[in-house]
Design a protein around this motif. Structure first.
Motif, mmCIF file in Angstrom:
data_model
loop_
_atom_site.group_PDB
_atom_site.id
_atom_site.type_symbol
_atom_site.label_atom_id
_atom_site.label_comp_id
_atom_site.label_asym_id
_atom_site.label_seq_id
_atom_site.Cartn_x
_atom_site.Cartn_y
_atom_site.Cartn_z
ATOM 1 N N VAL A 220 -8.758 -55.796 -95.532
ATOM 2 C CA VAL A 220 -10.216 -55.655 -95.522
ATOM 3 C C VAL A 220 -10.756 -55.419 -96.931
ATOM 4 C CG1 VAL A 220 -10.328 -54.926 -93.121
ATOM 5 C CG2 VAL A 220 -10.067 -53.193 -94.907
ATOM 6 N N ARG B 208 -10.735 -60.095 -90.996
ATOM 7 C CA ARG B 208 -10.434 -59.919 -89.568
ATOM 8 C C ARG B 208 -8.938 -59.753 -89.318
ATOM 9 N NH1 ARG B 208 -15.047 -58.666 -86.741
ATOM 10 N NH2 ARG B 208 -16.778 -59.996 -87.431
ATOM 11 N N GLU C 230 -9.759 -54.571 -82.859
ATOM 12 C CA GLU C 230 -10.841 -53.728 -83.344
ATOM 13 C C GLU C 230 -10.242 -52.479 -83.972
ATOM 14 O OE1 GLU C 230 -13.231 -53.062 -79.903
ATOM 15 O OE2 GLU C 230 -14.234 -55.007 -80.055
ATOM 16 N N GLY C 231 -10.511 -52.270 -85.259
ATOM 17 C CA GLY C 231 -9.889 -51.179 -85.993
ATOM 18 C C GLY C 231 -10.703 -49.902 -85.954
ATOM 19 N N TRP C 232 -10.321 -48.993 -86.853
ATOM 20 C CA TRP C 232 -11.056 -47.744 -86.958
ATOM 21 C C TRP C 232 -12.533 -48.029 -87.225
ATOM 22 C CZ3 TRP C 232 -8.556 -43.625 -85.456
ATOM 23 C CH2 TRP C 232 -7.176 -43.532 -85.638
ATOM 24 N N ARG C 233 -13.390 -47.258 -86.578
ATOM 25 C CA ARG C 233 -14.822 -47.376 -86.810
ATOM 26 C C ARG C 233 -15.460 -46.018 -86.546
ATOM 27 N NH1 ARG C 233 -16.894 -51.838 -83.029
ATOM 28 N NH2 ARG C 233 -14.987 -52.823 -83.768
ATOM 29 N N HIS C 234 -16.671 -45.805 -87.086
ATOM 30 C CA HIS C 234 -17.347 -44.531 -86.862
ATOM 31 C C HIS C 234 -17.620 -44.348 -85.380
ATOM 32 C CE1 HIS C 234 -17.780 -43.958 -91.122
ATOM 33 N NE2 HIS C 234 -18.437 -45.106 -91.254
ATOM 34 N N GLY C 235 -17.297 -43.169 -84.862
ATOM 35 C CA GLY C 235 -17.504 -42.858 -83.453
ATOM 36 C C GLY C 235 -18.487 -41.713 -83.288
ATOM 37 N N SER D 282 -7.817 -43.804 -76.544
ATOM 38 C CA SER D 282 -7.038 -44.420 -77.610
ATOM 39 C C SER D 282 -5.840 -45.124 -76.993
ATOM 40 C CB SER D 282 -6.557 -43.382 -78.627
ATOM 41 O OG SER D 282 -5.749 -42.405 -78.005
#
Length: 287
Positions: A170, A236, A249-254, A281
């Motif tokens: 990325v 991607r 779909e990777g780490w993202r703000h939750g 998870s």
């Protein structure tokens, strides 16, 4: 047949398994291929199977100078470089409590540095071309793993290296876009020397005749990602096996709670448990 006509492609670890399948698939799509593998006999066998549109390079991709020679092989043999497929790797599986420092270092070196070093030399070439006023339609396809996305028991070194490749992908996609280069990654599942133990129960092809674990199933996506058609896709991670292609779909703000000031440690527990309600998870492989 002409999806990658006249494009110059480097495939690392191309002597066997998935890398071999990539090299053959790119050649079938009209590309010139640099077949890289530390096994000279394996690399030459693949190049001979392809024919005059292939050349061999046997440098260690995790060696800085070797990675530079790999890129120069493409430039000197075919006059340029359009696609870099980072695929080389091996396993040194061990539970963390018994893993040696050497087993950690070896796997991280081959996988993570073995992706960075060729990428760095290829990127320098593409930047120089753009700065000289030339056009670039470059592609990088990195090879991560489900172990890098979710973790895998007994593969702490491999999982960490493959997760590092996901992060590198990325960042490289963001940095190299200005030079006309896309960077994507795959997390493949296929039957190779590395995975023969993992997929032992799936070795035989079903009666339908479709071998879901054949390495060749992974390559069509990689060939497309290396083509000029994929210029709008970058940064991607694709999961690919058998006849399946998916986007990971990777780490993202939750969920977040903002107190507006410093938390007292005694307050944190109820906040964390509240944040985790309804947040699932995926389990670590083998857990």
């Amino acid at each position: 047949m002409s999806l990658c006509a006249d494009r110059v492609v480097v495939v690392t670890g191309a002597g066997r398994g998935i890398g071999r399948a990539h090299a053959l698939a790119f050649a079938a799509a009209g590309a010139f291929v640099v077949v890289n593998d530390v096994s000279e006999s394996a690399a030459h066998a693949v190049a001979e199977e392809i024919g005059p549109s292939a050349v061999v390079n046997t440098d260690d991709v995790a060696d800085w100078d070797g990675a530079g020679r790999l890129v120069r092989t493409a430039l000197e043999s075919f006059g340029g470089l359009d696609v870099l497929v980072n695929n080389a790797g091996f396993l040194r599986d061990r539970m963390l409590v018994t893993m040696s420092e050497q087993e950690w270092d070896d796997v991280v070196r081959v996988h993570l540095k073995g992706h960075f070093a060729p990428l760095r030399h290829a990127a320098a070439y593409w930047r120089a071309v753009r700065k000289a006023g030339g056009s670039v339609d470059g592609r990088v396809v990195n090879t991560s793993s489900g172990a890098g996305l979710l973790g895998s028991v007994g593969q702490g070194n491999y999982s960490a290296a493959k997760a590092g490749i996901a992060g590198l992908t990325v960042v490289a996609a963001a940095e190299l876009a200005r030079y006309g280069v896309t960077v994507n990654a795959i997390a493949p599942a296929a039957r190779t020397r590395m995975t023969e133990g993992t997929f032992a129960s799936m070795m035989a092809a079903p009666e339908s005749g479709f071998d879901a674990m054949a390495p060749e199933n992974v390559s069509p996506l990689v060939v497309w990602l290396g083509s000029v058609e994929s210029g709008d896709v970058t940064g991607r991670m694709f999961e690919v096996d058998g006849g399946r292609i998916g986007v990971a779909e990777g780490w993202r703000h939750g969920p977040v709670v903002d107190k507006g000031g410093r938390w007292d440690p005694a307050e944190v527990g109820v906040v964390v448990r509240g944040l985790l309600e309804g947040v699932s998870s995926s389990p670590v492989y083998g857990a």
